[in-house]
Design an enzyme around this catalytic site. Structure first.
Site, PDB file in Angstrom:
ATOM      1  N   ASN A   9      47.906  36.325  39.799  1.00  0.00           N
ATOM      2  CA  ASN A   9      47.715  37.662  39.243  1.00  0.00           C
ATOM      3  C   ASN A   9      47.245  38.583  40.370  1.00  0.00           C
ATOM      4  O   ASN A   9      46.082  38.566  40.734  1.00  0.00           O
ATOM      5  CB  ASN A   9      46.690  37.619  38.102  1.00  0.00           C
ATOM      6  CG  ASN A   9      46.460  38.995  37.502  1.00  0.00           C
ATOM      7  OD1 ASN A   9      47.129  39.963  37.866  1.00  0.00           O
ATOM      8  ND2 ASN A   9      45.511  39.075  36.579  1.00  0.00           N
ATOM      9  N   TRP A  10      48.173  39.367  40.869  1.00  0.00           N
ATOM     10  CA  TRP A  10      47.833  40.277  41.974  1.00  0.00           C
ATOM     11  C   TRP A  10      46.950  41.436  41.522  1.00  0.00           C
ATOM     12  O   TRP A  10      46.419  42.156  42.348  1.00  0.00           O
ATOM     13  CB  TRP A  10      49.118  40.840  42.591  1.00  0.00           C
ATOM     14  CG  TRP A  10      49.831  39.911  43.519  1.00  0.00           C
ATOM     15  CD1 TRP A  10      49.436  38.654  43.905  1.00  0.00           C
ATOM     16  CD2 TRP A  10      51.068  40.170  44.207  1.00  0.00           C
ATOM     17  NE1 TRP A  10      50.350  38.123  44.779  1.00  0.00           N
ATOM     18  CE2 TRP A  10      51.360  39.043  44.980  1.00  0.00           C
ATOM     19  CE3 TRP A  10      51.946  41.244  44.222  1.00  0.00           C
ATOM     20  CZ2 TRP A  10      52.491  38.954  45.781  1.00  0.00           C
ATOM     21  CZ3 TRP A  10      53.083  41.171  45.011  1.00  0.00           C
ATOM     22  CH2 TRP A  10      53.357  40.029  45.788  1.00  0.00           C
ATOM     23  N   LYS A  11      46.872  41.681  40.220  1.00  0.00           N
ATOM     24  CA  LYS A  11      46.150  42.850  39.700  1.00  0.00           C
ATOM     25  C   LYS A  11      46.714  44.116  40.380  1.00  0.00           C
ATOM     26  O   LYS A  11      47.909  44.157  40.672  1.00  0.00           O
ATOM     27  CB  LYS A  11      44.646  42.669  39.878  1.00  0.00           C
ATOM     28  CG  LYS A  11      44.176  41.330  39.274  1.00  0.00           C
ATOM     29  CD  LYS A  11      42.705  41.178  39.145  1.00  0.00           C
ATOM     30  CE  LYS A  11      42.384  39.836  38.511  1.00  0.00           C
ATOM     31  NZ  LYS A  11      40.958  39.631  38.291  1.00  0.00           N
ATOM     32  N   HIS A  93      44.607  40.469  29.276  1.00  0.00           N
ATOM     33  CA  HIS A  93      43.648  40.168  30.343  1.00  0.00           C
ATOM     34  C   HIS A  93      42.329  40.882  30.031  1.00  0.00           C
ATOM     35  O   HIS A  93      42.329  41.987  29.484  1.00  0.00           O
ATOM     36  CB  HIS A  93      44.199  40.625  31.699  1.00  0.00           C
ATOM     37  CG  HIS A  93      43.395  40.092  32.838  1.00  0.00           C
ATOM     38  ND1 HIS A  93      42.207  40.655  33.218  1.00  0.00           N
ATOM     39  CD2 HIS A  93      43.590  39.016  33.642  1.00  0.00           C
ATOM     40  CE1 HIS A  93      41.704  39.946  34.233  1.00  0.00           C
ATOM     41  NE2 HIS A  93      42.524  38.944  34.507  1.00  0.00           N
ATOM     42  N   GLU A  95      40.418  42.516  31.795  1.00  0.00           N
ATOM     43  CA  GLU A  95      40.312  43.863  32.384  1.00  0.00           C
ATOM     44  C   GLU A  95      41.025  44.888  31.500  1.00  0.00           C
ATOM     45  O   GLU A  95      40.612  46.045  31.432  1.00  0.00           O
ATOM     46  CB  GLU A  95      40.872  43.833  33.821  1.00  0.00           C
ATOM     47  CG  GLU A  95      39.901  43.096  34.746  1.00  0.00           C
ATOM     48  CD  GLU A  95      40.544  42.395  35.922  1.00  0.00           C
ATOM     49  OE1 GLU A  95      41.699  42.683  36.268  1.00  0.00           O
ATOM     50  OE2 GLU A  95      39.855  41.520  36.508  1.00  0.00           O
ATOM     51  N   GLU A 161      39.929  32.435  30.595  1.00  0.00           N
ATOM     52  CA  GLU A 161      39.285  33.068  31.742  1.00  0.00           C
ATOM     53  C   GLU A 161      37.905  33.564  31.322  1.00  0.00           C
ATOM     54  O   GLU A 161      37.790  34.670  30.755  1.00  0.00           O
ATOM     55  CB  GLU A 161      40.117  34.260  32.235  1.00  0.00           C
ATOM     56  CG  GLU A 161      41.494  33.881  32.711  1.00  0.00           C
ATOM     57  CD  GLU A 161      42.034  34.880  33.732  1.00  0.00           C
ATOM     58  OE1 GLU A 161      42.392  34.433  34.823  1.00  0.00           O
ATOM     59  OE2 GLU A 161      42.073  36.084  33.445  1.00  0.00           O
ATOM     60  N   GLY A 167      36.316  37.026  39.700  1.00  0.00           N
ATOM     61  CA  GLY A 167      36.024  37.845  40.875  1.00  0.00           C
ATOM     62  C   GLY A 167      34.582  37.762  41.333  1.00  0.00           C
ATOM     63  O   GLY A 167      34.150  38.545  42.176  1.00  0.00           O
ATOM     64  N   SER A 206      37.850  32.737  39.734  1.00  0.00           N
ATOM     65  CA  SER A 206      37.420  32.268  41.060  1.00  0.00           C
ATOM     66  C   SER A 206      38.046  30.931  41.456  1.00  0.00           C
ATOM     67  O   SER A 206      37.410  30.092  42.095  1.00  0.00           O
ATOM     68  CB  SER A 206      35.888  32.201  41.143  1.00  0.00           C
ATOM     69  OG  SER A 206      35.325  33.491  40.968  1.00  0.00           O
ATOM     70  N   GLY A 227      43.379  35.217  40.717  1.00  0.00           N
ATOM     71  CA  GLY A 227      43.346  36.603  41.158  1.00  0.00           C
ATOM     72  C   GLY A 227      43.216  36.698  42.669  1.00  0.00           C
ATOM     73  O   GLY A 227      44.203  36.676  43.412  1.00  0.00           O
ATOM     74  N   GLY A 228      41.981  36.783  43.149  1.00  0.00           N
ATOM     75  CA  GLY A 228      41.717  37.048  44.570  1.00  0.00           C
ATOM     76  C   GLY A 228      42.473  36.137  45.526  1.00  0.00           C
ATOM     77  O   GLY A 228      43.028  36.595  46.533  1.00  0.00           O
TER      78      GLY A 228
END
Ligand code: 13P
Length: 244
Positions: A9-11, A93, A95, A161, A167, A206, A227-228
């Site tokens: 997930n590049w966001k 998600h 977010e 999640e 993150g 994470s 993500g990251g």
């Protein structure tokens, strides 16, 4: 049992130019492993991914409209994602639930819309820190799951999640991930019967090259939503290798 899905997930990261370079770099270096790879990327980068990802690496969107088409300025339809070659789309998600007020009912409508257009929705659920500290993470997450799967068929991926692990560098332990993955599997069995065994349940929060193997070794975890650590090709290669 399905193989692991390594969903990236590049966001809100990477321009089309950066996405093209990333996909070309991955094409040169990827030695396919046992996991299925899928890149969940900003809509404007998907054409570049379609043209440059290595064979066998899927891609998808990070959100989709609940509507077919029409006067919904700024939204992306499931038919548009399908037409550009997407296989998956993330819905619900945390977010989007937090910053855009998305309810379980809206998440379910988006998932149904994805399925109606031949996309596999990756439905995200998970609790915040206060819920976990009260020990209510299992019933909370299962209630979110029930609401988010209203009318949704078993052609779906679930991503657990925990919001406190996204993150933050604070990863849930492999046992924490398995506790919820097993509870989710139980709920899927009640809903879908034998077909629940084929539904992938991912963990996200994470995840990195050095912790992915222990989390995905758990019996009810079938991959990760990352993500990251999805932004650098070297990290993706490390995670792909760790799942061999
Ligand atoms: P991080 O891997 O950066 O914690 O993000 C997890 C996530 O939200 C994936 O959807």
């Amino acid at each position: 049992m399905p193989n692991n899905l390594l969903a990236l997930n590049w966001k809100m990261n990477k321009t089309p130019t950066e996405a093209r370079a990333w996909a070309q770099d991955l094409s040169e270096k990827l030695v396919p492993g046992d996991a299925t790879l899928a890149v969940m990327a900003p809509a404007v980068t998907l054409s570049a991914l379609a043209a440059n990802l290595p064979a066998g690496v899927a891609f998808g969107g990070q959100d989709v409209s609940a509507h077919d088409s029409g006067a919904y300025t700024g939204e992306i339809s499931a038919a548009m994602l399908k037409d550009v070659g997407a296989s998956y789309v993330v819905v619900g998600h945390s977010e989007r639930r937090d910053y855009h007020g998305e309810s379980d009912a809206l998440v379910a409508a988006k998932a149904r819309q994805a399925q109606a257009n031949g996309l596999i929705p990756i439905v995200c659920v998970g609790e915040k820190l206060d819920v976990r500290e009260k020990g209510e993470h299992v019933p909370f997450t299962l209630a979110q799951l029930t609401g988010s799967l209203e009318g949704v068929s078993s052609d779906v991926v679930i991503a657990y999640e925990p919001v406190w692990a996204i993150g933050t560098g604070r990863t849930a332990t492999a046992d924490d991930a398995e506790e919820l993955a097993a509870a989710i599997r139980g709920a899927l069995e009640q809903r879908y019967g034998a077909a629940a065994a084929e539904v992938r349940v991912l963990y996200g929060g994470s995840v990195k090259p050095d912790n992915i193997a222990s989390i995905c070794a758990k019996p009810n975890v079938n991959g990760a939503l990352v993500g990251g650590a999805s932004l650098k090709v070297s990290d993706v290669l490390g995670m792909n290798d760790a799942l061999k």
